[in-house]
Design a protein around this motif. Structure first.
Motif, PDB file in Angstrom:
ATOM      1  N   VAL A 177     -38.433   4.888  57.761  1.00 56.25           N
ATOM      2  CA  VAL A 177     -39.648   4.790  58.570  1.00 56.25           C
ATOM      3  C   VAL A 177     -40.797   5.616  57.994  1.00 56.25           C
ATOM      4  O   VAL A 177     -41.896   5.109  57.792  1.00 56.25           O
ATOM      5  CB  VAL A 177     -39.371   5.223  60.031  1.00 56.25           C
ATOM      6  N   VAL A 178     -40.557   6.896  57.730  1.00 56.30           N
ATOM      7  CA  VAL A 178     -41.646   7.761  57.282  1.00 56.30           C
ATOM      8  C   VAL A 178     -42.099   7.392  55.870  1.00 56.30           C
ATOM      9  O   VAL A 178     -43.303   7.317  55.599  1.00 56.30           O
ATOM     10  CB  VAL A 178     -41.211   9.243  57.334  1.00 56.30           C
ATOM     11  N   LEU A 179     -41.156   7.161  54.957  1.00 52.54           N
ATOM     12  CA  LEU A 179     -41.514   6.864  53.567  1.00 52.54           C
ATOM     13  C   LEU A 179     -42.397   5.628  53.444  1.00 52.54           C
ATOM     14  O   LEU A 179     -43.456   5.680  52.790  1.00 52.54           O
ATOM     15  CB  LEU A 179     -40.241   6.719  52.726  1.00 52.54           C
ATOM     16  N   PRO A 180     -42.032   4.493  54.070  1.00 60.54           N
ATOM     17  CA  PRO A 180     -42.924   3.322  53.968  1.00 60.54           C
ATOM     18  C   PRO A 180     -44.150   3.416  54.866  1.00 60.54           C
ATOM     19  O   PRO A 180     -45.093   2.648  54.694  1.00 60.54           O
ATOM     20  CB  PRO A 180     -42.021   2.156  54.387  1.00 60.54           C
ATOM     21  N   GLY A 181     -44.152   4.329  55.823  1.00 54.30           N
ATOM     22  CA  GLY A 181     -45.297   4.477  56.733  1.00 54.30           C
ATOM     23  C   GLY A 181     -44.947   4.076  58.146  1.00 54.30           C
ATOM     24  O   GLY A 181     -44.498   2.951  58.394  1.00 54.30           O
ATOM     25  N   VAL A 182     -45.145   4.998  59.085  1.00 54.90           N
ATOM     26  CA  VAL A 182     -44.736   4.754  60.470  1.00 54.90           C
ATOM     27  C   VAL A 182     -45.719   3.827  61.167  1.00 54.90           C
ATOM     28  O   VAL A 182     -46.928   4.050  61.136  1.00 54.90           O
ATOM     29  CB  VAL A 182     -44.648   6.083  61.265  1.00 54.90           C
ATOM     30  N   ASN A 183     -45.192   2.767  61.776  1.00 56.16           N
ATOM     31  CA  ASN A 183     -45.959   1.965  62.717  1.00 56.16           C
ATOM     32  C   ASN A 183     -44.989   1.378  63.735  1.00 56.16           C
ATOM     33  O   ASN A 183     -43.768   1.463  63.570  1.00 56.16           O
ATOM     34  CB  ASN A 183     -46.786   0.872  62.017  1.00 56.16           C
ATOM     35  N   ARG A 184     -45.517   0.780  64.764  1.00 50.35           N
ATOM     36  CA  ARG A 184     -44.680   0.327  65.871  1.00 50.35           C
ATOM     37  C   ARG A 184     -43.647  -0.694  65.407  1.00 50.35           C
ATOM     38  O   ARG A 184     -42.472  -0.608  65.769  1.00 50.35           O
ATOM     39  CB  ARG A 184     -45.567  -0.276  66.965  1.00 50.35           C
ATOM     40  N   ARG A 185     -44.068  -1.674  64.645  1.00 55.72           N
ATOM     41  CA  ARG A 185     -43.134  -2.713  64.202  1.00 55.72           C
ATOM     42  C   ARG A 185     -41.984  -2.128  63.389  1.00 55.72           C
ATOM     43  O   ARG A 185     -40.825  -2.505  63.566  1.00 55.72           O
ATOM     44  CB  ARG A 185     -43.873  -3.760  63.373  1.00 55.72           C
ATOM     45  N   ARG A 186     -42.317  -1.203  62.487  1.00 58.69           N
ATOM     46  CA  ARG A 186     -41.278  -0.624  61.638  1.00 58.69           C
ATOM     47  C   ARG A 186     -40.300   0.211  62.469  1.00 58.69           C
ATOM     48  O   ARG A 186     -39.101   0.227  62.210  1.00 58.69           O
ATOM     49  CB  ARG A 186     -41.921   0.214  60.541  1.00 58.69           C
ATOM     50  N   VAL A 187     -40.819   0.934  63.458  1.00 55.97           N
ATOM     51  CA  VAL A 187     -39.953   1.743  64.318  1.00 55.97           C
ATOM     52  C   VAL A 187     -39.024   0.845  65.130  1.00 55.97           C
ATOM     53  O   VAL A 187     -37.822   1.118  65.257  1.00 55.97           O
ATOM     54  CB  VAL A 187     -40.800   2.640  65.245  1.00 55.97           C
ATOM     55  N   ILE A 188     -39.552  -0.238  65.681  1.00 54.66           N
ATOM     56  CA  ILE A 188     -38.722  -1.162  66.462  1.00 54.66           C
ATOM     57  C   ILE A 188     -37.653  -1.790  65.576  1.00 54.66           C
ATOM     58  O   ILE A 188     -36.475  -1.900  65.972  1.00 54.66           O
ATOM     59  CB  ILE A 188     -39.600  -2.242  67.122  1.00 54.66           C
ATOM     60  N   LEU A 189     -38.038  -2.199  64.373  1.00 52.56           N
ATOM     61  CA  LEU A 189     -37.065  -2.790  63.452  1.00 52.56           C
ATOM     62  C   LEU A 189     -35.986  -1.769  63.086  1.00 52.56           C
ATOM     63  O   LEU A 189     -34.795  -2.107  63.033  1.00 52.56           O
ATOM     64  CB  LEU A 189     -37.773  -3.282  62.197  1.00 52.56           C
ATOM     65  N   PHE A 190     -36.376  -0.533  62.852  1.00 57.70           N
ATOM     66  CA  PHE A 190     -35.421   0.524  62.539  1.00 57.70           C
ATOM     67  C   PHE A 190     -34.415   0.694  63.672  1.00 57.70           C
ATOM     68  O   PHE A 190     -33.202   0.771  63.439  1.00 57.70           O
ATOM     69  CB  PHE A 190     -36.174   1.835  62.296  1.00 57.70           C
ATOM     70  N   CYS A 191     -34.904   0.732  64.906  1.00 55.23           N
ATOM     71  CA  CYS A 191     -34.009   0.890  66.059  1.00 55.23           C
ATOM     72  C   CYS A 191     -33.051  -0.286  66.188  1.00 55.23           C
ATOM     73  O   CYS A 191     -31.848  -0.100  66.442  1.00 55.23           O
ATOM     74  CB  CYS A 191     -34.833   1.041  67.332  1.00 55.23           C
ATOM     75  N   ALA A 192     -33.571  -1.493  66.014  1.00 52.64           N
ATOM     76  CA  ALA A 192     -32.734  -2.684  66.155  1.00 52.64           C
ATOM     77  C   ALA A 192     -31.669  -2.750  65.067  1.00 52.64           C
ATOM     78  O   ALA A 192     -30.487  -3.004  65.347  1.00 52.64           O
ATOM     79  CB  ALA A 192     -33.613  -3.932  66.117  1.00 52.64           C
ATOM     80  N   VAL A 193     -32.074  -2.500  63.825  1.00 46.03           N
ATOM     81  CA  VAL A 193     -31.130  -2.581  62.716  1.00 46.03           C
ATOM     82  C   VAL A 193     -30.085  -1.477  62.821  1.00 46.03           C
ATOM     83  O   VAL A 193     -28.894  -1.713  62.586  1.00 46.03           O
ATOM     84  CB  VAL A 193     -31.881  -2.514  61.368  1.00 46.03           C
ATOM     85  N   TRP A 194     -30.507  -0.264  63.168  1.00 48.26           N
ATOM     86  CA  TRP A 194     -29.550   0.841  63.280  1.00 48.26           C
ATOM     87  C   TRP A 194     -28.541   0.585  64.403  1.00 48.26           C
ATOM     88  O   TRP A 194     -27.351   0.835  64.261  1.00 48.26           O
ATOM     89  CB  TRP A 194     -30.288   2.154  63.488  1.00 48.26           C
ATOM     90  N   THR A 195     -29.024   0.058  65.528  1.00 43.90           N
ATOM     91  CA  THR A 195     -28.122  -0.248  66.645  1.00 43.90           C
ATOM     92  C   THR A 195     -27.060  -1.254  66.220  1.00 43.90           C
ATOM     93  O   THR A 195     -25.861  -1.070  66.470  1.00 43.90           O
ATOM     94  CB  THR A 195     -28.917  -0.789  67.841  1.00 43.90           C
ATOM     95  N   LEU A 196     -27.503  -2.348  65.581  1.00 38.89           N
ATOM     96  CA  LEU A 196     -26.566  -3.383  65.145  1.00 38.89           C
ATOM     97  C   LEU A 196     -25.636  -2.868  64.051  1.00 38.89           C
ATOM     98  O   LEU A 196     -24.415  -3.112  64.078  1.00 38.89           O
ATOM     99  CB  LEU A 196     -27.343  -4.602  64.652  1.00 38.89           C
ATOM    100  N   ALA A 197     -26.181  -2.137  63.086  1.00 47.85           N
ATOM    101  CA  ALA A 197     -25.372  -1.628  61.982  1.00 47.85           C
ATOM    102  C   ALA A 197     -24.343  -0.616  62.482  1.00 47.85           C
ATOM    103  O   ALA A 197     -23.201  -0.590  61.995  1.00 47.85           O
ATOM    104  CB  ALA A 197     -26.269  -0.986  60.936  1.00 47.85           C
ATOM    105  N   ALA A 198     -24.721   0.214  63.449  1.00 47.94           N
ATOM    106  CA  ALA A 198     -23.777   1.190  63.989  1.00 47.94           C
ATOM    107  C   ALA A 198     -22.627   0.489  64.705  1.00 47.94           C
ATOM    108  O   ALA A 198     -21.463   0.912  64.607  1.00 47.94           O
ATOM    109  CB  ALA A 198     -24.494   2.142  64.945  1.00 47.94           C
ATOM    110  N   ALA A 199     -22.940  -0.580  65.432  1.00 45.08           N
ATOM    111  CA  ALA A 199     -21.883  -1.335  66.098  1.00 45.08           C
ATOM    112  C   ALA A 199     -20.951  -1.983  65.076  1.00 45.08           C
ATOM    113  O   ALA A 199     -19.722  -2.004  65.258  1.00 45.08           O
ATOM    114  CB  ALA A 199     -22.500  -2.403  67.007  1.00 45.08           C
ATOM    115  N   MET A 200     -21.517  -2.502  63.998  1.00 43.18           N
ATOM    116  CA  MET A 200     -20.693  -3.104  62.943  1.00 43.18           C
ATOM    117  C   MET A 200     -19.824  -2.047  62.254  1.00 43.18           C
ATOM    118  O   MET A 200     -18.667  -2.297  61.917  1.00 43.18           O
ATOM    119  CB  MET A 200     -21.586  -3.808  61.924  1.00 43.18           C
ATOM    120  N   ALA A 201     -20.390  -0.863  62.069  1.00 45.41           N
ATOM    121  CA  ALA A 201     -19.621   0.219  61.447  1.00 45.41           C
ATOM    122  C   ALA A 201     -18.443   0.618  62.328  1.00 45.41           C
ATOM    123  O   ALA A 201     -17.343   0.879  61.835  1.00 45.41           O
ATOM    124  CB  ALA A 201     -20.527   1.426  61.205  1.00 45.41           C
ATOM    125  N   GLN A 202     -18.668   0.642  63.629  1.00 44.21           N
ATOM    126  CA  GLN A 202     -17.578   0.964  64.553  1.00 44.21           C
ATOM    127  C   GLN A 202     -16.475  -0.087  64.455  1.00 44.21           C
ATOM    128  O   GLN A 202     -15.279   0.229  64.465  1.00 44.21           O
ATOM    129  CB  GLN A 202     -18.119   1.023  65.984  1.00 44.21           C
TER     130      GLN A 202
END
Length: 373
Positions: A177-202
């Motif tokens: 998020v910070v490296l490419p530049g913080v904005n609302r869309r990027r933050v939402i995408l980060f949350c969505a991808v992390w949520t899904l990826a964490a579930a897959m990791a489990q």
């Protein structure tokens, strides 16, 4: 552990610009909530568990607190509340900052008090009159790096495992998020991808994925990020969805790790309802702050409370056991008085660390890191 000053920044999202929080607004209620979470953890370490603390009391804390020990046993959930707050604050402090500034802010906030706490606890445990065993000199040196937990080295500070969790969150947020530049869309995408990826990791049960994605703790950081988006725009449906999903998943992990009603040897039997209730309290409390409902709690002493939270969190466990032993077993003070004086002494030590370590060293370290190439 984090700065609480709102730093709004322009974003290019293709949607109408939401109402922004007032510039340079101090969220003092968040400071107070951080101290509450730290006191929850301290109550657990002093009276809500067995293990090493029994040596300090001269017996099980059940004997010292026949009723309260069952409530103190919920203290570990203070860490989960910390993680929600951290998600909120890291998103807030990273908004509009370049990567170098973000790294300098995080490192300068964590390291000075941490280094001194490691030295202090190591020195106290090395005293001949202290019953607890100090770690080896080699392990103490590794502890200065904050990498002792993944390296399997004996820990000087029992709470340092949570710092390892925080550092991994900082790294994920910084890179994605910070490296490419913080904005609302990027933050939402980060949350969505992390949520899904964490579930897959489990589901995959792959140790490396667990280390990187932290399925057990990810929902709390993600929920805090969602609450910061709510703070920026309470009409943001995506932000509310992030918060809702994070709470639902987070309470599952909290119950899974802390519910022990079927364990006959448990120190105290937590209920699943009680665990969910405390997790809900954390989300609701940060949500109330995000929505501005607690703006009336604007007392200056809350800023001091927030400043003491991190050094108190670092030193309270092991040094607190030493104080408990001295007050209760050596001087014969009652359990309640010992508990109160131990907390007070650790808060005083935290103030000394803040005044004479953090205040002079944090801005200097931040300036050095921010200018370094």
């Amino acid at each position: 552990m984090t700065s609480l000053t709102v730093r709004p920044a322009p974003e290019t999202t293709g949607r109408p610009e939401p109402a922004r929080p007032p510039r340079q607004t101090r969220l003092r209620a968040l400071d107070g909530l951080r101290l509450i979470a730290a006191l929850m953890v301290a109550a657990y370490h002093y009276g809500g568990r067995g293990g090493d603390v029994t040596q300090a009391w001269g017996g099980s804390p059940k004997e010292q607190f026949p009723t309260l020990h069952t409530y103190f046993a919920y203290g570990p959930l203070g860490v989960h509340i910390f993680f929600v707050i951290s998600g909120f604050v890291i998103c807030m402090s990273g908004w509009g900052r370049p990567l170098r500034s973000f790294f300098a802010s995080r490192a300068s906030r964590l390291l000075p008090a941490y280094w001194v706490a490691v030295i202090l606890v190591t020195a106290v445990f090395a005293l001949p009159m202290v019953a607890y065993k100090a770690v080896s000199p080699s392990d103490a040196l590794v502890n200065m790096t904050l990498l002792q937990y993944p390296l399997g080295v004996d820990r000087v500070l029992g709470v340092c495992w949570t710092l390892w969790v925080e550092i991994r969150f900082y790294a994920l947020f910084a890179l994605c998020v910070v490296l490419p530049g913080v904005n609302r869309r990027r933050v939402i995408l980060f949350c969505a991808v992390w949520t899904l990826a964490a579930a897959m990791a489990q589901s995959a049960q792959e140790p490396l994925l667990d280390v990187v994605l932290m399925p057990e703790y990810a929902p709390f950081f993600i929920g805090g990020i969602g609450l910061y988006l709510v703070h920026r725009d309470r009409r943001d449906a995506y932000a509310w969805a992030i918060v809702a999903v994070s709470f639902l998943v987070g309470q599952h992990y909290a119950v899974q790790s802390l519910w022990n009603a079927t364990d006959p040897n448990a120190f105290a039997h937590r209920t699943s309802f009680g665990i969910v209730l405390v997790v809900a309290f954390g989300f609701v409390a940060v949500g109330a702050i995000a929505l501005g409902w607690l703006n009336w709690a604007d007392w200056r002493w809350l800023t001091v409370a927030g400043a003491l939270t991190y050094p108190f969190y670092l030193v309270h466990e092991h040094l607190g056991w030493v104080v408990i032993h001295a007050l209760h077993r050596d001087l014969g003070l009652a359990s309640a008085a010992t508990f109160a004086l131990t907390v007070a002494s650790m808060l005083l030590l935290a103030w000394l660390l803040h005044r004479f370590v953090e205040k002079p060293l944090t801005p200097r370290l931040r300036a050095v890191l921010a200018k370094a190439r």
